[in-house]
Design an enzyme around this catalytic site. Sequence first.
Site, PDB file in Angstrom:
ATOM      1  N   LYS A 362       6.163 -19.778   4.838  1.00 38.52           N
ATOM      2  CA  LYS A 362       6.744 -18.574   4.098  1.00 38.52           C
ATOM      3  C   LYS A 362       6.882 -16.915   3.592  1.00 38.52           C
ATOM      4  O   LYS A 362       5.521 -17.443   4.118  1.00 38.52           O
ATOM      5  CB  LYS A 362       6.431 -19.241   2.043  1.00 38.52           C
ATOM      6  CG  LYS A 362       6.429 -20.672   1.822  1.00 38.52           C
ATOM      7  CD  LYS A 362       5.652 -21.021   0.504  1.00 38.52           C
ATOM      8  CE  LYS A 362       4.419 -20.806   0.635  1.00 38.52           C
ATOM      9  NZ  LYS A 362       4.280 -21.279  -1.021  1.00 38.52           N
ATOM     10  N   TYR A 588      -8.062  12.056  -1.558  1.00 36.99           N
ATOM     11  CA  TYR A 588      -7.949  12.594  -2.821  1.00 36.99           C
ATOM     12  C   TYR A 588      -9.223  12.063  -3.807  1.00 36.99           C
ATOM     13  O   TYR A 588     -10.034  11.630  -3.726  1.00 36.99           O
ATOM     14  CB  TYR A 588      -7.047  11.257  -3.258  1.00 36.99           C
ATOM     15  CG  TYR A 588      -5.626  12.243  -3.135  1.00 36.99           C
ATOM     16  CD1 TYR A 588      -4.883  13.571  -2.842  1.00 36.99           C
ATOM     17  CD2 TYR A 588      -4.584  10.558  -2.499  1.00 36.99           C
ATOM     18  CE1 TYR A 588      -3.516  12.864  -2.689  1.00 36.99           C
ATOM     19  CE2 TYR A 588      -3.636  11.505  -1.012  1.00 36.99           C
ATOM     20  CZ  TYR A 588      -2.467  12.669  -1.436  1.00 36.99           C
ATOM     21  OH  TYR A 588      -1.744  12.903  -0.531  1.00 36.99           O
TER      22      TYR A 588
END
Length: 697
Positions: A362, A588
């Site tokens: 998966k 930031y």
Amino acid sequence: MKQNTRPVLDVCRLAAALLVITIHTAPLSDVNTEADFFLTRVLARVAVPYFFMLTGYFLEKGQWRRVGCTLGKTALLYALSVLLYLPLNLYAGAFSPFAPGQFLKELLVDGTFYHLWYLPAVLLGVPVAWGLRRLGWKGGLAAAGALYLLGLMGDSYYGFAARVPFLKAFYEGLFTVSSYTRNGLFFAPLFLLLGALCTRVRLKWAWPVAAGLFAAMCAEAFLLKGAGAPRHDSMYVMLPLCMLALFCGLAQSNTGRCRAAAGTALWVYLLHPWCIVLVRGAAKVLGLQGLLVESGPGHFASVALASFALAFCVQWAAARLAPVKMPPTARAWREVDLAALYRNAQALMEALGGCGLMAVLKADAYGHGAVKAAKALRRSGVRAFAVATAAEGIALRRALVRGEVLVLGYTPPEQAHVLRRWRLSQAVADEAHAKALAAAGPGLRVHVALDTGMHRLGIPAQDTAAILRVYGMKNLRVEGIFSHLCVSDMRAPQAVAYTRWQTQRFQSAVQAVRAAGFEPGQVHLQASYGVMNGETQGFDYARVGIALYGVLSDAASTVRRLPLRPALALRARVASVRQLKPGQGAGYGLAFVAQRPTRLACVTIGYADGVPRDFALRGGQVLIGGQRAQAVGRVCMDQMLVDVTEVKEVRPGSVVTLIGTDGGQTLRAEEFAAVCGTITNEALTRLSPRVAYVWKN
């Protein structure tokens, strides 16, 4: 070309291409006819077999996984070559609208120009050799050898075969289909398989043996010539033996590749007939026919020079026009160790005993690359796979992955024809889903999902009547029954008891199916933690996902410990290093403020790649130069900051490891996931597609 490599095989392509030019220019024809025969009809006859053997050698190196790619590229090259020589064919009146059969013969077998026969021979010979290879070495080589001997009698030994009426009639009929027996059926398969054999065989005294066999081939060629036997002279009895010894010697000396040499040789081969025409035209215009055409050595030299010059020009133009490909390790990448995956599968299958392994692929094999993973697992003996969606299953089938592929997630009944077309098995989500799938037509393969207590997908395990109704649906081919354990990763007494209760409910449902006279099909319950913490006896498959990749969801201990090795490493590079003074901020919000003179490295990976924005704030670390270093500030979309004050010799381009080993230090995926506030299943599957794959082993 890398340093300390000897790309002997690729460089020898250039010599082979030069020998092909000699065949079509007869360099010694006005010097000595016997010498020219030796050069063009004996020595040069090793050239094309060498090309075939190279193809077989590299196909075998890749375990014949690139057959489709090889055929596709050859077909495209042949189509371009047909167009390239179309003007010359039209000028010569080679194509007649009143002889379509002749045109098809030339297009499909002989080649539309005298040297192009090699390309359709590859298109036919590779599938034939691939089929013969499946017979094993002895059977395949024996069959290819028999085909070669049959072709030999229509080539150099035709004069003898023609004395036998039925053989003469056979070959005359054969020549209406193929002008020569040196084609993709009689000639190519043997040399393709001999090239493949050279990946396995080491021949002591290869060069003396090759020299002796070549001398024998020379004697054979001159004897046949004296007897007037050859119809053509491409095939000799001694040629395959000589080529085997010669190629073994070259392969044993070879290390590495030289793509430039390979490409140049290819274009020389394809373009040299055009160069013959151009040289003759130029000689006529310049009044140099005596030097460039009538003189054998001069004609050969001028055609060879023109062919190599034109080939270099084509290579140069192709390099300029080709799309620029960044190396996968330029920015951020994941290294996937296919050998580790192979060994993990072996360890799991050994631990499972009589229970089979169904590999769960998966989400692109948990971020490891589903197609590559599936092919590595097939080599380890895995024959069943599970995916989440039909699209994931189709991707495996498109890549020619064989074996059972079970879609564990929901597929709309309207797409049942897709499941049928791609030979996918579908998990039945509930009885209504089963009815809708059955209504979509016959022959659909399904596994019945049971809900034993997770309350996600599946028919309630206690609803025996509904389960039996699904087994009785005529249009469904029920090939398995399964459920899923929801707390098998937990070892608390309550969780262990719940897992045992789920197992009992599942086994009771399976017994009820058998008691009703139905064969339940493949029975599977355990996933990775079911294997690591529970028993697998009594089941046909264990669906193993995260453990297959050498990690577990978290660092918690398990009952069973297996020698599993992580198959994935996550790495990036340092883009810049700068110095901060105490009190200066970075990133930031200036979330990091230096408390001392600090060296910061900007690293080329960010939250768009799968590293959480708060990775540094959670205490995330990386490895640089075998040392741990602290991530700082807020992770940006494409970069992150790392404090490398204590790390020596950090510079732009240095490798940064977020998961994996560097030097004597290791950062496991479980540690990375814990810092990210999740489990490895999520951390690995959310790696962005722009994080390139680098395959190891």
